[in-house]
Design a protein around this motif. Sequence first.
Motif, short mmCIF file in Angstrom:
data_model
loop_
_atom_site.label_atom_id
_atom_site.label_comp_id
_atom_site.label_asym_id
_atom_site.label_seq_id
_atom_site.Cartn_x
_atom_site.Cartn_y
_atom_site.Cartn_z
N GLY A 1 0.77 -1.23 0.00
CA GLY A 1 0.00 0.00 0.00
C GLY A 1 0.80 1.28 0.00
N VAL A 2 2.14 1.20 -0.10
CA VAL A 2 2.93 2.43 -0.04
C VAL A 2 3.24 3.00 -1.42
CG1 VAL A 2 3.98 1.78 2.16
CG2 VAL A 2 5.16 1.24 0.01
N ALA A 3 3.08 2.21 -2.47
CA ALA A 3 3.51 2.64 -3.80
C ALA A 3 2.81 3.91 -4.25
CB ALA A 3 3.29 1.51 -4.81
N GLU A 4 1.49 3.96 -4.13
CA GLU A 4 0.75 5.14 -4.59
C GLU A 4 1.08 6.35 -3.74
OE1 GLU A 4 -1.40 7.47 -7.01
OE2 GLU A 4 -0.74 5.39 -7.31
N ARG A 5 1.27 6.17 -2.45
CA ARG A 5 1.64 7.28 -1.59
C ARG A 5 3.00 7.85 -2.01
NH1 ARG A 5 3.16 6.18 4.46
NH2 ARG A 5 1.72 4.48 4.06
N ILE A 6 3.93 6.97 -2.35
CA ILE A 6 5.25 7.41 -2.79
C ILE A 6 5.14 8.21 -4.09
CG2 ILE A 6 7.48 6.60 -3.65
CD1 ILE A 6 7.04 4.13 -1.78
N ARG A 7 4.39 7.68 -5.03
CA ARG A 7 4.23 8.36 -6.32
C ARG A 7 3.61 9.74 -6.15
NH1 ARG A 7 4.28 6.97 -11.59
NH2 ARG A 7 4.63 4.79 -11.09
N GLN A 8 2.58 9.85 -5.33
CA GLN A 8 1.90 11.13 -5.14
C GLN A 8 2.82 12.14 -4.45
OE1 GLN A 8 -0.98 12.11 -6.47
NE2 GLN A 8 -0.94 10.09 -7.47
N ALA A 9 3.59 11.69 -3.48
CA ALA A 9 4.52 12.60 -2.80
C ALA A 9 5.58 13.10 -3.76
CB ALA A 9 5.16 11.89 -1.60
N LEU A 10 6.07 12.24 -4.62
CA LEU A 10 7.08 12.63 -5.59
C LEU A 10 6.50 13.62 -6.60
CD1 LEU A 10 9.87 12.34 -6.86
CD2 LEU A 10 9.06 10.29 -8.04
N LEU A 11 5.30 13.34 -7.10
CA LEU A 11 4.67 14.23 -8.07
C LEU A 11 4.38 15.60 -7.48
CD1 LEU A 11 2.19 11.77 -9.83
CD2 LEU A 11 4.31 12.71 -10.76
N GLN A 12 4.05 15.65 -6.21
CA GLN A 12 3.78 16.92 -5.55
C GLN A 12 5.02 17.80 -5.54
OE1 GLN A 12 2.52 16.57 -1.47
NE2 GLN A 12 1.73 18.64 -1.38
N VAL A 13 6.17 17.23 -5.21
CA VAL A 13 7.41 18.00 -5.20
C VAL A 13 7.78 18.45 -6.61
CG1 VAL A 13 9.87 17.95 -4.67
CG2 VAL A 13 8.25 16.84 -3.13
N LEU A 14 7.67 17.54 -7.56
CA LEU A 14 8.02 17.88 -8.94
C LEU A 14 7.12 18.98 -9.48
CD1 LEU A 14 8.77 14.36 -10.48
CD2 LEU A 14 10.39 16.04 -9.59
N ASP A 15 5.86 18.94 -9.12
CA ASP A 15 4.94 19.98 -9.58
C ASP A 15 5.37 21.35 -9.04
OD1 ASP A 15 2.33 20.78 -10.84
OD2 ASP A 15 1.90 21.37 -8.77
N ARG A 16 5.77 21.41 -7.78
CA ARG A 16 6.24 22.68 -7.20
C ARG A 16 7.49 23.17 -7.91
NH1 ARG A 16 7.69 21.72 -1.42
NH2 ARG A 16 8.39 23.88 -1.61
N ALA A 17 8.29 22.23 -8.42
CA ALA A 17 9.52 22.59 -9.10
C ALA A 17 9.32 22.87 -10.58
CB ALA A 17 10.55 21.47 -8.93
N GLY A 18 8.09 22.68 -11.07
CA GLY A 18 7.83 22.87 -12.49
C GLY A 18 8.38 21.75 -13.35
N LEU A 19 8.54 20.58 -12.76
CA LEU A 19 9.08 19.42 -13.45
C LEU A 19 8.02 18.35 -13.60
CD1 LEU A 19 12.43 19.20 -11.43
CD2 LEU A 19 12.18 20.06 -13.78
N THR A 20 8.22 17.46 -14.54
CA THR A 20 7.29 16.35 -14.74
C THR A 20 8.07 15.04 -14.70
OG1 THR A 20 7.53 16.50 -17.15
CG2 THR A 20 5.70 17.71 -16.14
N LEU A 21 7.35 13.97 -14.40
CA LEU A 21 7.95 12.64 -14.35
C LEU A 21 7.91 12.05 -15.75
CD1 LEU A 21 9.07 10.94 -11.98
CD2 LEU A 21 6.87 9.76 -11.93
N PRO A 22 9.05 11.85 -16.39
CA PRO A 22 9.04 11.34 -17.76
C PRO A 22 8.64 9.88 -17.82
CG PRO A 22 11.29 11.51 -16.96
CD PRO A 22 10.41 12.11 -15.89
N ASP A 23 8.17 9.47 -18.98
CA ASP A 23 7.85 8.06 -19.20
C ASP A 23 9.12 7.33 -19.61
OD1 ASP A 23 5.11 8.37 -18.70
OD2 ASP A 23 4.75 9.04 -20.76
N ALA A 24 9.27 6.13 -19.08
CA ALA A 24 10.43 5.31 -19.43
C ALA A 24 10.14 3.87 -19.08
CB ALA A 24 11.68 5.80 -18.69
N ALA A 25 10.65 2.97 -19.90
CA ALA A 25 10.49 1.55 -19.61
C ALA A 25 11.34 1.19 -18.40
CB ALA A 25 10.92 0.72 -20.80
#
Length: 273
Positions: A215-239
Amino acid sequence: MTEDDDTSPDNIRWAFGTGFADPLHGVDTAVPDGVDAGELAARCVALADDALISAQRLAEWCTRAPELEEELALANIGLDLLGQARLLYSRAGQADGTGFGEDAYAYFRDAASFRNVRLTELPDGDFAFTIVRLLVTSIWRLAVFEELTGTADPVLAAVAAKGVKELAYHCRYAAEWTVRLGDGTAESRRRMCRALERIVPWLDELLTDRLAPGGVAERIRQALLQVLDRAGLTLPDAAPEPGSGRDGQHTEHLAPLLAELQSVARAHPEAAW
């Protein structure tokens, strides 16, 4: 100090440079009923390996960080992780019945025996890469440790509770630098984007870690996206990179890192000083 004391001259070994007593001395280390000792030891070793390898990479910034203040901050974060590794290795040796201490785990295993996630072992690259990696691993580790504060093993729960306070600072430090660099100059933003592109293929290994509480995976992803959004960055797609460090599958970078880390202890095994 007596001859039987763990800190007597005859018992001073390599762990962290001095003859510390057992870090769990005085703690009831019996594995509780209903807790699988093998699984507990495996989880402790893996989390300790993550911390040890991360600390070694952070230590490489000594004399190389952009400013003295950042050099000290990265060194202190590395020391926090070393402390976590020491406690976790000690718990593993007690849980699995081997009695191994931190020296045995840290200095006398080869790369194939390590169970760290592979993101921790990648070379530092530039400061942007180190900051993005620290952000990702700190957010992930904080979420894992928060869940482990409620685990059935009281020793691991106590180690996690102590680690949560340290990891909260690690996250804050990395997040502040992520925003500063992502929303800074064109060059700092370019480097942060490049760092994210290098790191994202290794992110899936953390999000799908079988040794992490569910159950921690989604929490981790959301926390990371929140910081990146504040920085004006996006999470790129990659295999995602195939394989897992949890299975002893590592990059070519781990063996040289361990060779440096372990060189003195292996050159003088059982030395006292």
